[in-house]
Scaffold this active site. Structure first.
Site, PDB file in Angstrom:
ATOM      1  CB  SER A  56      -0.912  -0.199   1.243  1.00  0.00           C
ATOM      2  OG  SER A  56      -0.063  -0.367   2.426  1.00  0.00           O
TER       3      SER A  56
ATOM      4  CG  HIS B 190      -3.453  -0.993  -2.865  1.00  0.00           C
ATOM      5  ND1 HIS B 190      -3.510   0.291  -2.844  1.00  0.00           N
ATOM      6  CD2 HIS B 190      -3.345  -1.552  -1.873  1.00  0.00           C
ATOM      7  CE1 HIS B 190      -3.742   0.484  -1.558  1.00  0.00           C
ATOM      8  NE2 HIS B 190      -3.561  -0.559  -0.909  1.00  0.00           N
TER       9      HIS B 190
ATOM     10  CD  GLU C 179      -4.433   2.641  -6.051  1.00  0.00           C
ATOM     11  OE1 GLU C 179      -4.326   2.005  -4.951  1.00  0.00           O
ATOM     12  OE2 GLU C 179      -4.590   4.160  -5.851  1.00  0.00           O
TER      13      GLU C 179
ATOM     14  CG  ASN D 236      -3.320   4.295   1.051  1.00  0.00           C
ATOM     15  OD1 ASN D 236      -4.329   4.226   1.702  1.00  0.00           O
ATOM     16  ND2 ASN D 236      -2.758   3.121   0.693  1.00  0.00           N
TER      17      ASN D 236
HETATM   18  N1  3HC Z   1     -16.570 -11.494   4.558  1.00  0.00           N
HETATM   19  C1  3HC Z   1     -17.898 -11.742   4.654  1.00  0.00           C
HETATM   20  N2  3HC Z   1     -18.801 -10.849   4.990  1.00  0.00           N
HETATM   21  C2  3HC Z   1     -18.358  -9.808   5.575  1.00  0.00           C
HETATM   22  C3  3HC Z   1     -16.799  -9.647   5.637  1.00  0.00           C
HETATM   23  C4  3HC Z   1     -16.087 -10.462   4.930  1.00  0.00           C
HETATM   24  N3  3HC Z   1     -14.586 -10.448   4.938  1.00  0.00           N
HETATM   25  N4  3HC Z   1     -16.515  -8.373   6.282  1.00  0.00           N
HETATM   26  C5  3HC Z   1     -17.866  -7.954   6.874  1.00  0.00           C
HETATM   27  N5  3HC Z   1     -18.726  -8.855   6.291  1.00  0.00           N
HETATM   28  C6  3HC Z   1     -20.192  -8.681   6.479  1.00  0.00           C
HETATM   29  C7  3HC Z   1     -20.507  -8.334   8.040  1.00  0.00           C
HETATM   30  O1  3HC Z   1     -20.475  -9.062   8.792  1.00  0.00           O
HETATM   31  C8  3HC Z   1     -22.127  -7.854   7.788  1.00  0.00           C
HETATM   32  O2  3HC Z   1     -22.819  -9.052   7.719  1.00  0.00           O
HETATM   33  P1  3HC Z   1     -24.247  -8.810   8.614  1.00  0.00           P
HETATM   34  O3  3HC Z   1     -25.092  -7.900   7.654  1.00  0.00           O
HETATM   35  O4  3HC Z   1     -24.635 -10.274   8.323  1.00  0.00           O
HETATM   36  O5  3HC Z   1     -24.151  -8.453   9.682  1.00  0.00           O
HETATM   37  C9  3HC Z   1     -22.066  -7.252   6.258  1.00  0.00           C
HETATM   38  O6  3HC Z   1     -20.716  -7.553   5.542  1.00  0.00           O
HETATM   39  C10 3HC Z   1     -22.115  -5.815   6.113  1.00  0.00           C
HETATM   40  O7  3HC Z   1     -21.422  -5.380   7.267  1.00  0.00           O
HETATM   41  P2  3HC Z   1     -21.596  -3.989   8.228  1.00  0.00           P
HETATM   42  O8  3HC Z   1     -23.139  -4.325   8.989  1.00  0.00           O
HETATM   43  O9  3HC Z   1     -20.645  -3.814   9.300  1.00  0.00           O
HETATM   44  O10 3HC Z   1     -21.994  -3.044   7.398  1.00  0.00           O
HETATM   45  P3  3HC Z   1     -21.401  -2.336   6.207  1.00  0.00           P
HETATM   46  O11 3HC Z   1     -22.568  -1.964   5.402  1.00  0.00           O
HETATM   47  O12 3HC Z   1     -20.828  -0.964   6.626  1.00  0.00           O
HETATM   48  O13 3HC Z   1     -20.430  -2.792   5.391  1.00  0.00           O
HETATM   49  C11 3HC Z   1     -18.158  -2.419   4.882  1.00  0.00           C
HETATM   50  C12 3HC Z   1     -19.173  -3.316   5.738  1.00  0.00           C
HETATM   51  C13 3HC Z   1     -18.271  -3.141   3.531  1.00  0.00           C
HETATM   52  C14 3HC Z   1     -16.601  -2.785   5.604  1.00  0.00           C
HETATM   53  C15 3HC Z   1     -18.495  -1.086   4.732  1.00  0.00           C
HETATM   54  O14 3HC Z   1     -18.531  -0.535   5.960  1.00  0.00           O
HETATM   55  C16 3HC Z   1     -17.354  -0.177   4.262  1.00  0.00           C
HETATM   56  O15 3HC Z   1     -17.080  -0.377   2.922  1.00  0.00           O
HETATM   57  N6  3HC Z   1     -16.438   0.296   4.932  1.00  0.00           N
HETATM   58  C17 3HC Z   1     -15.176   1.025   4.288  1.00  0.00           C
HETATM   59  C18 3HC Z   1     -14.067  -0.190   4.082  1.00  0.00           C
HETATM   60  C19 3HC Z   1     -12.882   0.769   3.326  1.00  0.00           C
HETATM   61  O16 3HC Z   1     -12.876   1.914   2.941  1.00  0.00           O
HETATM   62  N7  3HC Z   1     -11.888  -0.110   2.893  1.00  0.00           N
HETATM   63  C20 3HC Z   1     -10.717   0.250   2.387  1.00  0.00           C
HETATM   64  C21 3HC Z   1      -9.757   0.777   3.202  1.00  0.00           C
HETATM   65  S1  3HC Z   1      -8.382   1.225   2.826  1.00  0.00           S
HETATM   66  C22 3HC Z   1      -7.464  -0.117   2.228  1.00  0.00           C
HETATM   67  O17 3HC Z   1      -7.830  -1.214   2.569  1.00  0.00           O
HETATM   68  C23 3HC Z   1      -6.075   0.153   1.619  1.00  0.00           C
HETATM   69  C24 3HC Z   1      -4.980   0.196   2.515  1.00  0.00           C
HETATM   70  O18 3HC Z   1      -3.840   0.452   1.633  1.00  0.00           O
HETATM   71  C25 3HC Z   1      -4.936   1.177   3.775  1.00  0.00           C
END
Ligand code: 3HC
Length: 287
Positions: free
Chosen positions: A120, A141, A153, A191
């Site tokens: 990253s 990425h 990415e 990022n």
């Molecule tokens: N596999 C299967 N299901 C999963 C899962 C996985 N790995 N992770 C989460 N879920 C499920 C949850 O258990 C939940 O299930 P449920 O509805 O049965 O309870 C469902 O997905 C939805 O989760 P939430 O209720 O927490 O609700 P959200 O609608 O908020 O979805 C999310 C979760 C997709 C993580 C959302 O919050 C999101 O998009 N968050 C932002 C994530 C983000 O920005 N990621 C990028 C980070 S930066 C990065 O990775 C780059 C690095 O370089 C830093």
């Protein structure tokens, strides 16, 4: 036609990448030197696949295909190297650790095998220069949680060739993701844009502009973000955020990337976010 992907490292990202590869019909070999870590990875993959199948996000065929498409392996000697089309490295964010691993594995590669890094923050050009195949080296990425996030990415190093870009673009599509290309610059695009927002949210908290909860809710409700920036920082890991900001601060030389002192203090205190049980919020024991 690509068939076999070797994923190196079974942490959060590696296990997610292997899961997606295996459930989209590729053979995914997941390697980790730690047997305990691999065992945890397999349990988590199975749980995630079951959940996605239950919600109809994976077909019954994709879910049941997991067993035959996922191979775990503790030793690099046990890998059937001649079958491996693409290696996706997803080990710790440390240049020396990554290049030391490349040194061990590159002599086993087929001449046409592509090496992709899920880094990253480390320069793709610099990592590529430490290999015997800079033209067939690329940044791939993924985003956490890998099974749910649409983007890959694709980062083109200075020497990455067109065939490598196209092949990895095709692989990402086959894995059900949307690949978007960018060039190799510190922080890439994601990022470079995301981390200053998280940093600014930490400054807003440090300066008493609002509480953690209100900063997050303002950004969630006002900008339609799925998570507020402080919740997201806890999700990513405060140490990871500081590390990425430091790389951009150092390599772009712009003070706007200077990590907020509060983030540094949190790292010193071991408040690393969800993974340590406490970051901006408490998670009731180690998550
Ligand atoms: N596999 C299967 N299901 C999963 C899962 C996985 N790995 N992770 C989460 N879920 C499920 C949850 O258990 C939940 O299930 P449920 O509805 O049965 O309870 C469902 O997905 C939805 O989760 P939430 O209720 O927490 O609700 P959200 O609608 O908020 O979805 C999310 C979760 C997709 C993580 C959302 O919050 C999101 O998009 N968050 C932002 C994530 C983000 O920005 N990621 C990028 C980070 S930066 C990065 O990775 C780059 C690095 O370089 C830093």
């Amino acid at each position: 036609m690509l068939d076999t992907v070797l994923v190196l490292g079974s942490g959060t990202m590696g296990r997610g990448i292997a899961q997606v590869a295996a459930t989209t019909g590729l053979t995914a070999i997941l390697h980790d030197a730690s047997a305990a870590q691999l065992k945890g990875a397999v349990a988590e993959i199975e749980k995630s696949v079951a959940k996605l199948a239950e919600k109809g996000k994976l077909t019954a065929e994709q879910a049941s295909g997991l067993k035959s498409h996922l191979v775990v392996c503790e030793s690099l000697d046990a890998v059937e190297w001649k079958r491996v089309d693409v290696v996706i490295e997803a080990i710790i964010e440390n240049f020396d650790a990554k290049t030391e691993l490349y040194r061990q594995i590159l002599p086993r590669f087929r001449p046409d095998t592509i090496l992709a890094s899920n880094t990253s923050s480390i320069s793709i050009t610099k990592l590529a220069a430490a290999t015997d195949r800079p033209a067939r080296f690329i940044g791939m990425h993924f985003f956490n949680p890998v099974p749910l996030m649409a983007l890959v990415e694709l980062i083109r190093g200075l020497a990455t060739d067109d065939v490598t870009c196209e092949t990895i673009e095709g692989l990402a599509r086959r894995m059900g993701k949307t690949p978007l290309r960018c060039n190799d610059m510190p922080g890439f695009v994601s990022n470079r844009v995301l981390m200053p927002m998280i940093n600014e949210a930490a400054y807003a908290l440090m300066e008493g502009v609002a509480t953690e909860k209100n900063i997050d809710e303002i950004m969630k409700l006002g900008c339609n973000f799925p998570m507020g920036p402080l919740t997201l920082a806890d999700f990513i890991g405060i140490d990871v955020c500081v590390n990425i900001l430091e790389v951009m601060h150092r390599d772009l030389g712009d003070p706007k990337f200077r990590p907020c002192p509060l983030l540094r203090k949190m790292v010193d205190a071991g408040r690393l976010g969800r993974k340590s049980g406490r970051g901006f919020y408490e998670y009731g024991g180690k998550a």
